[in-house]
Design a protein around this motif. Structure first.
Motif, short mmCIF file in Angstrom:
data_model
loop_
_atom_site.label_atom_id
_atom_site.label_comp_id
_atom_site.label_asym_id
_atom_site.label_seq_id
_atom_site.Cartn_x
_atom_site.Cartn_y
_atom_site.Cartn_z
N TYR A 1 0.34 27.75 -4.03
CA TYR A 1 -0.19 28.60 -4.91
C TYR A 1 -1.56 27.87 -5.54
CZ TYR A 1 4.68 29.78 -5.14
OH TYR A 1 5.92 30.09 -4.94
N GLY A 2 -2.40 27.41 -4.43
CA GLY A 2 -3.71 26.78 -4.67
C GLY A 2 -4.77 27.69 -5.35
N ASP A 3 -5.60 27.12 -6.30
CA ASP A 3 -6.50 28.08 -6.95
C ASP A 3 -7.54 27.02 -7.51
OD1 ASP A 3 -5.98 27.30 -10.15
OD2 ASP A 3 -4.08 27.45 -9.36
N VAL A 4 -8.87 27.55 -7.79
CA VAL A 4 -9.83 26.66 -7.86
C VAL A 4 -9.61 25.82 -9.24
CG1 VAL A 4 -12.37 26.72 -8.39
CG2 VAL A 4 -11.46 28.12 -6.83
N PRO A 5 -9.49 26.53 -10.30
CA PRO A 5 -9.17 25.61 -11.72
C PRO A 5 -8.31 24.55 -11.41
CG PRO A 5 -9.18 28.05 -12.10
CD PRO A 5 -9.15 27.71 -10.61
N THR A 6 -7.32 24.58 -10.78
CA THR A 6 -6.35 23.37 -10.45
C THR A 6 -6.91 22.68 -9.65
OG1 THR A 6 -4.58 25.10 -10.88
CG2 THR A 6 -3.84 22.94 -9.96
N PHE B 1 -6.77 17.63 -2.08
CA PHE B 1 -5.78 18.80 -2.63
C PHE B 1 -5.47 19.88 -1.58
CE2 PHE B 1 -5.20 23.19 -4.59
CZ PHE B 1 -4.64 22.82 -5.70
N LEU B 2 -4.39 20.21 -0.98
CA LEU B 2 -4.24 20.96 0.02
C LEU B 2 -3.28 22.14 -0.21
CD1 LEU B 2 -3.28 17.88 2.64
CD2 LEU B 2 -5.49 19.09 2.42
N THR B 3 -3.62 23.07 0.36
CA THR B 3 -2.96 24.43 0.18
C THR B 3 -1.97 24.66 1.33
OG1 THR B 3 -4.74 25.31 -1.14
CG2 THR B 3 -3.01 26.82 -0.05
N LYS B 4 -0.72 24.83 1.21
CA LYS B 4 0.12 25.13 2.40
C LYS B 4 -0.06 26.53 3.00
CE LYS B 4 3.74 23.03 -0.38
NZ LYS B 4 5.30 23.23 -1.16
N PRO B 5 0.07 26.78 4.14
CA PRO B 5 0.42 25.62 5.17
C PRO B 5 -1.02 24.94 5.64
CG PRO B 5 0.03 27.80 6.11
CD PRO B 5 0.03 28.24 4.71
N PRO C 1 1.01 -1.22 -0.05
CA PRO C 1 0.01 0.14 -0.22
C PRO C 1 0.81 1.25 0.07
CG PRO C 1 -0.81 -1.61 1.60
CD PRO C 1 0.59 -2.24 0.98
N SER C 2 0.45 2.14 -0.88
CA SER C 2 1.35 3.28 -1.11
C SER C 2 0.48 4.76 -1.47
CB SER C 2 2.54 3.24 -2.02
OG SER C 2 2.07 2.97 -3.25
N CYS C 3 1.15 5.89 -1.26
CA CYS C 3 0.60 6.88 -1.83
C CYS C 3 1.55 7.93 -2.07
CB CYS C 3 -0.67 7.65 -0.86
SG CYS C 3 -0.04 8.09 0.48
N LEU C 4 0.96 8.92 -3.07
CA LEU C 4 2.02 9.99 -3.35
C LEU C 4 1.44 11.42 -2.99
CD1 LEU C 4 4.41 10.98 -5.09
CD2 LEU C 4 2.87 10.94 -7.06
N ILE C 5 2.34 11.98 -2.16
CA ILE C 5 2.16 13.35 -1.72
C ILE C 5 2.97 14.38 -2.95
CG2 ILE C 5 2.49 15.26 0.01
CD1 ILE C 5 2.51 13.17 1.99
N LEU C 6 2.31 15.02 -3.47
CA LEU C 6 2.96 15.75 -4.72
C LEU C 6 2.58 17.25 -4.75
CD1 LEU C 6 4.00 15.52 -7.69
CD2 LEU C 6 1.98 14.87 -8.36
N ASP C 7 3.94 18.04 -5.02
CA ASP C 7 3.49 19.30 -5.30
C ASP C 7 2.99 19.71 -6.41
OD1 ASP C 7 3.77 21.94 -4.75
OD2 ASP C 7 5.93 22.34 -4.70
N VAL D 1 -4.95 16.95 9.21
CA VAL D 1 -5.43 17.08 7.77
C VAL D 1 -4.65 16.10 7.08
CG1 VAL D 1 -6.12 18.48 5.85
CG2 VAL D 1 -6.60 19.21 8.13
N LEU D 2 -3.30 16.42 7.01
CA LEU D 2 -2.33 15.36 5.93
C LEU D 2 -2.59 14.09 6.33
CD1 LEU D 2 -0.41 15.48 3.68
CD2 LEU D 2 1.43 15.88 5.07
N LEU D 3 -2.34 13.98 7.50
CA LEU D 3 -2.37 12.28 8.31
C LEU D 3 -3.60 11.69 7.91
CD1 LEU D 3 -0.56 12.72 11.52
CD2 LEU D 3 0.42 11.82 9.54
N GLY D 4 -4.58 12.14 7.97
CA GLY D 4 -5.94 11.87 7.51
C GLY D 4 -6.08 11.57 6.10
N ALA D 5 -5.56 12.55 5.18
CA ALA D 5 -5.45 12.07 3.84
C ALA D 5 -4.43 11.01 3.45
CB ALA D 5 -5.12 13.51 3.15
N ILE D 6 -3.42 10.93 4.19
CA ILE D 6 -2.57 9.85 3.89
C ILE D 6 -3.27 8.57 4.24
CG2 ILE D 6 -0.34 8.73 4.54
CD1 ILE D 6 0.64 11.40 5.15
N GLU D 7 -3.83 8.41 5.50
CA GLU D 7 -4.72 7.27 5.76
C GLU D 7 -5.73 6.49 4.85
OE1 GLU D 7 -6.42 5.24 9.79
OE2 GLU D 7 -6.10 7.63 9.79
#
Length: 208
Positions: free
Chosen positions: A86-91, A103-107, A50-56, A112-118
């Motif tokens: 640089y979060g925007d709605v279209p992206t 789709f998470l916007t820094k910071p 099991p794996s996932c990708l956190i991607l900029d 939130v991130l741990l929940g998404a990973i799980e």
């Protein structure tokens, strides 16, 4: 599928983000693999855990959106969590429509991130189980003789034993013998079960 510890891949050109996320992942009990470019990530061999990708989104060279397309095609069992400064709605709409799980916007908050990973790892494990089941079915079907495949195809198509015998030019007794071997080899517990198995094998059966 291996029972090894899940792996979370991180692709971000910001070393501070890579290090902080790697620490967070490790503290949560998962393995972390970090890369600063999409090309580095793509050179890493596929894993059967099991794996996932956190991607900029924004990366030098191949960007996050382009990498998402590659991963979706080549590693469908690896859900993607996008992070961006640089979060925007279209992206966000684009990446979610393409299958991203978040789709998470820094910071963003650690929880939130741990929940998404799980959530992503649960999806990945389910996808790998389906792949393993499909491979097992494929192997069982490959173990059938050509005649057994013919009998199976006609039976699940709705023909009675006598009709199958007429189609293939063999006796009804011979059809019953082939049918029994098909049921055993395919691990089918009933005719309905065999029909369901055949439905899952549809494209595979056509290729033989």
């Amino acid at each position: 599928m291996s029972d090894s510890n899940p792996i979370v891949f991180v692709v971000d050109d910001d070393i501070s983000v890579r290090e902080s996320v790697e620490l967070l992942i490790g503290n949560a009990g998962w393995q972390a693999r970090t890369f600063k470019t999409a090309q580095e990530f793509l050179s890493h061999p596929r894993v059967r855990v099991p794996s996932c990708l956190i991607l900029d989104v924004r990366l030098p060279g191949l960007n996050g959106l382009e990498l998402q397309k590659r991963v979706a095609a080549e590693r469908p069992d690896m859900p993607i969590i996008f992070i961006t400064g640089y979060g925007d709605v279209p992206t966000s709409v684009q990446v979610m429509k393409a299958g991203a799980v978040e789709f998470l916007t820094k910071p963003f908050g650690e929880d939130v991130l741990l929940g998404a990973i799980e959530n992503a790892l649960v999806r990945s494990a389910a996808a790998l189980r389906l792949e393993d089941e499909a491979l097992a079915l494929h192997n069982r079907f490959a173990a059938l003789s050509n005649r057994e495949r013919e009998v199976m195809t006609l039976i699940v198509g709705g023909l009675m034993n006598k009709q199958v015998g007429f189609e293939l030019g063999i006796s009804e007794i011979t059809v019953k013998a082939h049918r029994g071997r098909v049921m055993r080899k395919m691990n089918a517990t009933s005719f309905a079960d065999l029909v369901n198995i055949a439905a899952k094998l549809g494209p595979i059966r056509q290729s033989h």
